[in-house]
Design a protein around this motif. Structure first.
Motif, mmCIF file in Angstrom:
data_model
loop_
_atom_site.group_PDB
_atom_site.id
_atom_site.type_symbol
_atom_site.label_atom_id
_atom_site.label_comp_id
_atom_site.label_asym_id
_atom_site.label_seq_id
_atom_site.Cartn_x
_atom_site.Cartn_y
_atom_site.Cartn_z
ATOM 1 N N ARG C 81 3.132 11.144 -5.487
ATOM 2 C CA ARG C 81 3.428 12.379 -6.725
ATOM 3 C C ARG C 81 5.100 12.528 -6.744
ATOM 4 O O ARG C 81 5.511 12.607 -7.859
ATOM 5 C CB ARG C 81 2.613 13.589 -6.256
ATOM 6 N N GLU C 85 6.705 12.052 -10.454
ATOM 7 C CA GLU C 85 7.522 13.135 -10.843
ATOM 8 C C GLU C 85 9.139 12.776 -11.118
ATOM 9 O O GLU C 85 9.443 13.166 -12.301
ATOM 10 C CB GLU C 85 7.134 14.447 -10.301
ATOM 11 N N LYS C 100 -2.135 6.484 -3.463
ATOM 12 C CA LYS C 100 -1.509 7.646 -4.228
ATOM 13 C C LYS C 100 -2.584 8.568 -3.914
ATOM 14 O O LYS C 100 -4.015 8.327 -3.511
ATOM 15 C CB LYS C 100 -1.644 7.164 -5.570
ATOM 16 N N LEU C 104 -4.074 12.040 -8.871
ATOM 17 C CA LEU C 104 -2.767 11.629 -9.641
ATOM 18 C C LEU C 104 -2.914 10.553 -10.320
ATOM 19 O O LEU C 104 -3.508 9.501 -9.817
ATOM 20 C CB LEU C 104 -1.556 11.474 -8.616
ATOM 21 N N TYR C 109 0.939 11.316 -16.835
ATOM 22 C CA TYR C 109 2.513 11.150 -16.602
ATOM 23 C C TYR C 109 2.879 10.103 -17.815
ATOM 24 O O TYR C 109 3.702 9.300 -17.579
ATOM 25 C CB TYR C 109 2.905 10.834 -15.573
ATOM 26 N N TYR C 113 4.424 6.611 -16.013
ATOM 27 C CA TYR C 113 3.516 6.208 -14.820
ATOM 28 C C TYR C 113 2.784 5.139 -15.722
ATOM 29 O O TYR C 113 1.445 5.566 -16.157
ATOM 30 C CB TYR C 113 2.923 7.487 -14.333
ATOM 31 N N THR D 147 -4.699 15.820 -0.029
ATOM 32 C CA THR D 147 -3.537 16.429 -1.110
ATOM 33 C C THR D 147 -4.065 17.654 -1.498
ATOM 34 O O THR D 147 -5.306 18.189 -1.326
ATOM 35 C CB THR D 147 -4.057 15.320 -2.293
#
Ligand SMILES: Nc1ncnc2c1ncn2[C@@H]1O[C@H](COP(=O)(O)OP(=O)(O)OP(=O)(O)O)[C@@H](O)[C@H]1O
Ligand SMILES: Nc1ncnc2c1ncn2[C@@H]1O[C@H](COP(=O)(O)OP(=O)(O)OP(=O)(O)O)[C@@H](O)[C@H]1O
Ligand SMILES: [Mg+2]
Ligand SMILES: [Mg+2]
Lengths: 506, 313, 329, 321
Positions: C81, C85, C100, C104, C109, C113, D147
């Protein structure tokens, strides 16, 4: 005399440490077969001079000469090879090794074949060395199992190994070897030194002027890093030496007896049948405010353990200990400190001072609480307090931020005393408080002892010499085999004689 | 007092007893052989580290030297990547590499006066870095029958590697107890200034001790390469803490001056038996490391002589 | 200066370390792709330290002013993440692989991404278990070596093994131990098992090749190498050789050369405008790559085309091995 | 004359004092000259935020190192703390941070007790505690990384956000710096620590409650490690039993590189700050200067050794062991 070439000499030797000019163009000569006494106040530079002679320090300027030839020493081993051995002021046996290993440490080569050390031979040789100084210890014993006196004798035995490999003549440097010895041991030492004079020269440092007069042929007096006098023993006496060293005459009343005020009525500390294992038993005494209570006794009499008990290191296992009427058991020094006891230990450099902290931090260590506000130490206040003590006790130090490591013994001791005075200890336990101090510093310690007791502090004193114990104390206890064998008053005017006491000690 | 120094041995025996009650296979000859196999590398490493720790220093370069040794060895003996086949000369070269790194450790320590902790941390990185650069990240299979034989071929039921480790132990014992260097290492640990005053060349002793330790780590590298049959840059991972733990569990004090190679043998066995026993007793994997930690605390608590140790750091 | 869009972007591969063959090959693939387009190529390693990995990426972003294409195997899932970002903020294009967080997604993105590539551990973990069971004749006891416990591939591969065990009641799992992807630990654990279970061990399943090869060495010291089948995963050279020798029963090749090169190619093409990530379908944004199951049957062929010589890949064929959108449950 | 030489001595002391900082500045300048982007404020701010976690870990262990001990549990502590945050933040909100740090302090207390009362060398006691904490993190997290969702992340803006262009994590780092500096330089605890590190027997004989100070130091160390874990959990918006992996040695190295003696007694939080920055600059600097990846470890190791050669104050360290 003038025609003869000195065995060893220093010519215009100079040595500086950061902030200290330790030796100022010092020149001395040591003749063949001579015992040279070296005296001077704490910090006068005696040990520094000795360390230069033994290769530990290098001079900044000037020259070392052996039999007239200029010489340099790379390190202690090098000096040793060139015939100079040293018994150090601080204990220098490795406590994690055996006596035999210590004696031949760095010199094992002679027992080594094909890289393998023959321990049997080494220990046999060590045994012979020990016999020379007439000390009865097992060369296979670990050094930390020995008394301090035995350790000192072992060190001498170690220095005497020079005999085995130095040429026809060698020099042994003795830096305050007697300070931890009993009289009988001192006699053995002196006897050995005299016996060796045909083959060796000696430099002998001591703060006990009578000893120096007794042993030395010639005496150098040092002051502030310079040699101020060189005189034959026959021309000297303690008063004269004292005058040369300190710059003023010996007080007729060395122990400040006239200043000894009667102690007060109130008992601050008392014991009743206090006992600890095999160390001491049924110890009963009272300590009054303003009193100096001396405890005399030989090694093994139990007085060491008794002082350790009062300092919080070795709690008693039966009997009673009362402080201000409260029955207590001192399980840690912290507890003792809380109750107003202050301990001036014999091993000043280990238990007395944090050598690697500055003077100021040491002085305030036991009393930080009083100038901590809201959890923060008031450093300005701390500095002021430290400076105050440095001035009051005339502690010789470049700044209050100097590490205690770099002070001379006497000044270190003053820092320890300052620490307890600052902590407002009401009972001081002085465990050999003048060990290693020069006569001037001793006087100051005595002065201090008088001053604080007249303000109501109580003191328990064990000391290196009987004379000192007698001179300082109001009352005396004599211990033998863990028990009190004799009690006596020691008011000025009717102080007991040493002979009296010795009779009860052995 | 004598009893106290046997405490680690008693702890070891106790440990063995507990594990064999839970799983009697523990006592089988086969398992003894496996424990010896697991112990041989930690032992050799621990021996080297013991010299340094007795001196009062610390050596973190264990993994660096071991990795470099294993990698260099794998590239010089008969292997699956290049045409080299230097056999015993390769072994000699590897020992020299180990000695070299140790020598550099000592040199930096005494000449630049950098604490051993940092010196050896540096050479750890450097050693692994060089090993990595040499291999470019790959693994090299070792085909040399002699080297592989250390792990596979046996003598009296035990792999040759175990005998090599025992030989190292013997050599270490001789160095420690019968040479000047061995005693001087103790002297430095007991009081370096005093040792210097006695005429011991502190610098020389330090450099020599680090060099010797380096050689032992290199032997560890050879054994590790033999055991895995390859050299790669990860072969040393995780060995440092096991090594120092074993030394300390054996009773050698991190502040120097106390301890011995023989005590390290006991320490290594305690640590190895513990991790072997953990699997044998069926402790779940995720709590193994925690249980092992607690057991090591218990082992040290039981075997430490509190009377003798006033100051523990 | 550098931030100039006309400049060729810097190509960056970020991997765990260069001390294992898997990532070393990954790096070789990256270098090969960079050479093919003539771009500057940078390798970053995390050394297992998430903070270092992230800081290094940020350093590269600062240095290049965001003009870079990044292909990364994050040290741990959470690292993805902040990295994504940071890339978005700097305008760099990034492809992640393996790890990941599940929530996400590349499409959140756009366009920076570009994609996330993974290999479903479940089917391949299962495939290896089946290959192992087959070479054991369908019955007996096995022991299994797992990877780092919190690691996603390790968890998935273990799940695959468990599925296979459920479907093969003749096989008994004697013990499962974690060896943290470490050869040494795998060797020690196997040693202990040999004591505990002795002849009951009919096979060893390992979550990667390094641990599998170490298990073989433990067997060898016991005189049983080649007699007890072992499987690994990753397809490293030594494993393929072990299969050829009959000591290993199988492995799965992810083709790290492809991962290292193609991950960069995808990010590079997005960065240079060859395609617009925002316009690609989800099965090109978050997809499973294709692994090759290697057993005794195809080991030789695989060795000849992929290991003996550097594989030649068509870097233009960026979606060639996409085999379906990643499923999360 | 004596006045003069004592002045000189003071100057030398002053100079020594600044050597670590000088080393840092030289390193920054070297990298900056070769790659000017490095000196841009945004890059330097980035560098500072990326150093915060390392610095906080190193700060905690500084307290223990000052006493002459070591804390090897800090990376497991930090990871466990991130797991605690991740597991409880949804229910507890901000309280979860307190819970994590509280757990850290408790763990430190336990290692301290094991070390002081059972007389286990700190190396072993904290290594073992690290194992226990790692196991605890594995079990609590069910061996996975957890997460955090958007809602949970909103509690972490004090870590992830920024004020006036300065990342919050830098501000947190500065607060830690101030608190730790005050503790170390202006409280009795700090003074006693130095005394214990430099001469334990004398401190003990002076009535310092040695055990208590030591236990407190371990509590601080683990507490700061837990705080570092909380911050990591914010930065990575997740918790994982391996989140702080491989941070142990860099943290201890940061303390030593700053010139604090690993044997205790001498050191300061300022030195630790400078040491942490040196570690960061060397690492990131190598990336900036495109040092060959295979050479990086070699360069890193060499620079660390050289840095320590410059930074340590040998006048206060009796013997370099
Ligand atoms: N290593 C050192 N560093 C700095 N100053 C030192 C050092 N050694 C000694 N000094 C200083 O040098 C001076 C001489 O010290 P030295 O130890 O020679 O005195 P001394 O005559 O032996 O005193 P004492 O009778 O107390 O043993 C003192 O002021 C001391 O503080
Ligand atoms: N001579 C000595 N020098 C240094 N430490 C010693 C010595 N003798 C004992 N110790 C140990 O040092 C520690 C001293 O701690 P101390 O009891 O003063 O503080 P504390 O235990 O923290 O206080 P509290 O128990 O009230 O919290 C004890 O573990 C003690 O065993
Ligand atoms: Mg002196
Ligand atoms: Mg206590």
């Amino acid at each position: 005399m003038t025609a003869e070439i000195p065995t060893l000499s220093l010519v215009d030797v100079d040595k500086r440490f950061p902030g200290v000019h330790a030796l100022k163009r010092v020149s001395i000569n040591i003749m063949r077969g001579e015992v040279v006494g070296l005296i001077g106040e704490n910090g006068a530079g005696k040990s520094t001079l000795m360390k230069i002679l033994s290769g530990v320090y290098q001079p900044d300027a000037g020259e070392i000469r052996i039999a007239g030839q200029a010489a340099t020493f790379d390190d202690a081993a090098d000096a040793n090879r060139k015939g100079i051995g040293m018994v150090f002021q601080e204990q220098s046996l490795l406590t994690n090794m055996t006596v035999g290993e210590n004696i031949y440490l760095g010199n094992e080569a002679q027992f080594t074949r094909f890289g393998i050390v023959d321990w049997g031979r080494l220990y046999a040789a060590a045994e012979r060395q020990l016999a020379k100084v007439q000390v009865d210890v097992d060369p296979r014993a670990r050094a930390d199992t020995l008394s301090f006196a035995s350790r000192q004798m072992v060190e001498l035995a170690k220095a005497l190994t020079l005999e085995e490999h130095a040429g026809d003549h060698f020099v042994i440097l003795l830096d305050e070897p007697t300070s931890v010895l009993e009289r009988a041991e001192i006699d053995i030492l002196f006897e050995r030194v005299r016996a060796l004079k045909s083959r060796a020269s000696f430099i002998f440092v001591s703060h006990r002027l009578d000893e120096v007069l007794e042993l030395a042929d010639r005496i150098y007096v040092m002051k502030d890093g310079a040699v101020v006098a060189d005189l034959n023993s026959s021309e000297a006496d303690t008063t004269k030496l004292h005058h040369l060293m300190v710059g003023r005459s010996l007080q007729a009343e060395y122990y400040r007896e006239p200043l000894q005020r009667p102690y007060r009525e109130n008992v601050v500390l008392e014991t009743e049948n206090l006992s600890l294992g095999h160390a001491y038993k049924n110890v009963t005494f009272q300590l009054h405010a303003g009193e100096i209570l001396g405890i005399a006794g030989v090694i093994g009499s139990g007085r060491e353990e008794l002082t350790r008990t009062l300092a919080g290191f070795a709690p008693h296992d039966s009997g009673l200990l009362r402080i201000d009427g409260q029955s207590v058991r001192l399980t840690t020094p912290a507890k003792a400190v809380d109750l107003g006891l202050g301990y001036v230990p014999r091993e000043r450099r280990v238990e007395g001072l944090v050598l690697f902290l500055p003077v100021a931090a040491n002085i305030t260590l036991a009393d930080l609480a009083t100038f901590t506000r809201n959890g923060l130490i008031n450093s300005r206040e701390e500095r002021r307090i430290a400076e105050g003590w440095v001035e009051r006790l005339r502690i010789k130090t470049p700044t209050i931020n100097t590490l205690c490591l770099n002070l001379s013994g006497g000044n270190q001791q003053k820092v320890v005393l300052a620490k307890w005075l600052q902590a407002k200890a009401r009972i001081l336990i002085l465990d050999h408080p003048t060990r290693g101090l020069d006569v001037g510093a001793k006087e100051e310690v005595y002065d201090l002892a008088r001053a604080v007791t007249s303000e109501g502090l109580a003191v328990i004193l064990t000391s290196d010499t009987l004379e000192e114990t007698i001179g300082l104390s109001h009352r005396l206890l004599v211990m033998r085999d863990g028990e009190i064998t004799h009690r006596t008053d020691a008011a000025p005017g009717h102080k007991p004689s040493q002979i009296d006491l010795i009779g009860h000690m052995v | 007092m004598r009893i106290a120094s046997w405490a680690p041995v008693i702890v070891l025996l106790l440990l063995c007893a507990i594990i064999s009650v839970i799983n009697p296979n523990f006592l089988s000859f086969g398992n003894m052989v496996r424990i010896s196999q697991s112990a041989m590398i930690p032992l050799v490493l621990g021996i080297g580290a013991t010299f340094i720790i007795i001196m009062g220093s610390i050596d973190l370069s264990v993994e660096g030297v071991l990795t470099l040794a294993a990698v260099v060895l794998s590239m010089l003996v008969l292997n699956g990547e290049n045409a080299n086949d230097y056999g015993l000369f390769a072994v000699a070269a590897v020992l020299i590499v180990g000695a070299g790194v140790g020598f550099i450790n000592g040199l930096i320590n005494v000449r630049l006066k950098v604490p051993s902790f940092m010196t050896t941390l540096g050479t750890w990185f450097i050693g692994v870095g060089i090993a990595n650069a040499l291999l470019g990240g790959m693994a090299t299979r070792i085909n040399d029958p002699w080297i592989r034989g250390l792990a596979i071929e046996r003598f009296w039921g035990f792999p040759w590697g175990v005998w090599v480790a025992l030989l190292c132990l013997l050599i270490a014992l001789i160095i420690q107890n019968y040479t000047r260097l061995g005693r001087h290492v103790y002297a430095l640990g007991g009081g370096e200034e005093l040792a210097a005053l006695s005429g011991i060349s502190v610098a020389r002793v330090r450099i020599a001790a680090f060099t010797i330790a380096g050689v032992f780590y290199a032997v560890g590298g050879i054994l590790a390469a033999a055991q895995l049959g390859l050299g790669n840059a990860q072969i040393g991972n995780g060995r440092l803490f096991t090594t120092i733990t074993a030394v300390v569990v054996g009773g050698t004090s991190l502040s120097g001056g106390q301890g011995s190679v023989l005590q390290t043998v006991v320490g290594v066995l305690i640590v190895v038996v513990l991790s072997n026993g953990m699997v044998l007793m069926g402790v779940p994997p995720s709590v193994q490391i925690g249980v092992q930690g607690l057991m090591i605390i218990a082992a040290v608590a039981l075997s430490i002589n509190r009377k003798l140790m006033k100051i523990i750091k | 200066r550098r931030g100039n869009a006309a400049d060729m972007p810097t190509l960056v591969n970020s991997i765990r370390s260069l001390s294992n063959p898997y990532h070393a090959t990954w790096n070789a693939g990256g270098a090969a792709f960079a050479k093919s387009v003539g771009a500057e190529y940078v390798t970053l390693v995390t050394e297992g330290n998430s903070e270092k990995g992230i800081a290094d990426i940020k350093a590269i972003l600062a240095k290049t002013g965001g003009n870079c294409a990044i292909n990364i195997d994050p040290n741990d899932a959470p690292d993805a993440r902040p990295i994504v970002e940071a890339c978005k903020e700097a305008g760099a294009y990034v492809v992640t692989q393996w790890n990941k967080p599940v929530d996400l997604h590349p499409w959140d993105y756009n366009p920076n991404y570009v994609a996330h590539i993974s290999f479903s551990g479940v089917p391949y973990g299962k495939a290896m278990a089946e290959a192992l069971f087959k070479s054991m004749g369908g019955k007996g006891g096995i022991v299994a070596l797992g990877g780092i416990e919190s690691n996603v591939p390790a968890i998935e591969r273990k799940a695959g093994l468990e599925q296979a065990l459920k479907e093969n009641p003749g096989i008994q799992l004697l013990d499962f131990q974690v060896a943290n992807w470490s050869d040494t630990e795998a060797l020690e654990k196997t040693n202990a098992w040999l004591t505990q279970f002795g002849d009951k061990i009919g096979g060893i399943w390992a979550a990667n090749d390094g641990m599998g090869l170490a298990a073989i060495e433990a067997l060898r010291a016991d005189g049983r190498a080649g007699k007890v089948p072992v499987t690994g995963i990753d397809g490293i050279k030594l494993a393929v050789e072990a299969i050829q020798k009959g000591e290993m029963a199988g492995t799965v090749a992810w083709d790290p050369f492809w991962q290292g090169g193609m991950g960069l190619a995808i990010a590079f093409d997005a960065k240079t405008g060859v395609f617009d990530p925002a316009k690609e379908s989800k099965d090109h944004r978050e997809f499973y790559g294709t692994g090759v199951v290697i057993t005794g049957e195809n080991a030789q062929a695989y060795y000849d085309t992929n290991i003996k010589s550097e594989p030649t890949l068509d870097w233009k064929d960026i979606w060639g091995r996409a085999s379906g959108q990643i499923q999360y449950n | 004359m004596p006045m003069n030489s004592s002045l000189k001595r003071l100057n030398i002391d002053r100079l020594r004092h600044w050597l670590p900082l000088a080393t840092l500045i030289i390193l920054v300048t070297v990298v900056g000259v070769m790659e000017p982007v490095f000196l841009q404020p945004s890059t330097l701010l980035q560098l500072a935020s990326d150093t915060a976690v390392l610095f906080i870990l190193a700060t905690g262990v500084t307290f223990v190192i000052m006493l002459g001990g070591i804390d090897l549990s800090l990376q497991s502590m930090a990871s466990f703390s991130s797991v605690i945050v991740a597991l409880t933040i949804a229910q507890l909100g901000y309280v979860s941070f307190g819970l994590a740090v509280g757990t850290g302090i408790l763990a430190g207390f336990l290692s301290g007790i094991a070390h002081v009362k059972l007389k286990i060398p700190s190396f072993i006691a904290t290594l073992a505690m690290g194992g226990v904490l790692f196991s605890a993190a594995l079990v609590a997290s069910k061996e996975r990384s957890i997460t955090l969702g958007d809602a949970e992340r909103s509690y972490q803006t004090w870590v992830t956000g920024s004020h006036f262009g300065i990342p919050n994590v830098i501000i947190v780092g500065l607060i830690v710096l101030i608190v730790a500096h005050v503790l170390q330089a202006h409280t009795r605890f700090g003074r006693y620590s130095a005394a214990i590190g430099a001469g334990e027997p004398a401190a003990y004989a002076s009535g310092v409650k040695v055990d208590r100070q030591k236990i407190f130091a371990y509590m601080l160390s683990a507490g700061f490690a837990a705080l570092a874990g909380v911050i990591l959990a914010g930065r990575l918006s997740s918790g994982s039993p391996t989140l702080a992996a491989e941070m142990l040695l860099p943290s201890i190295a940061a303390v030593v590189v700053g010139g604090t003696a690993i044997t205790g007694g001498v050191g300061s939080i300022w030195r630790t700050l400078v040491g942490s920055l040196i570690i960061s600059v060397v690492r990131i600097g190598m990336t900036f200067l495109s040092v060959n990846i295979f050479a990086q470890n070699i360069v890193f190791g060499s620079v660390l050794v050289l840095a320590v050669a410059v930074t340590i104050d040998r006048s206060k360290i009796p013997i370099v062991k």
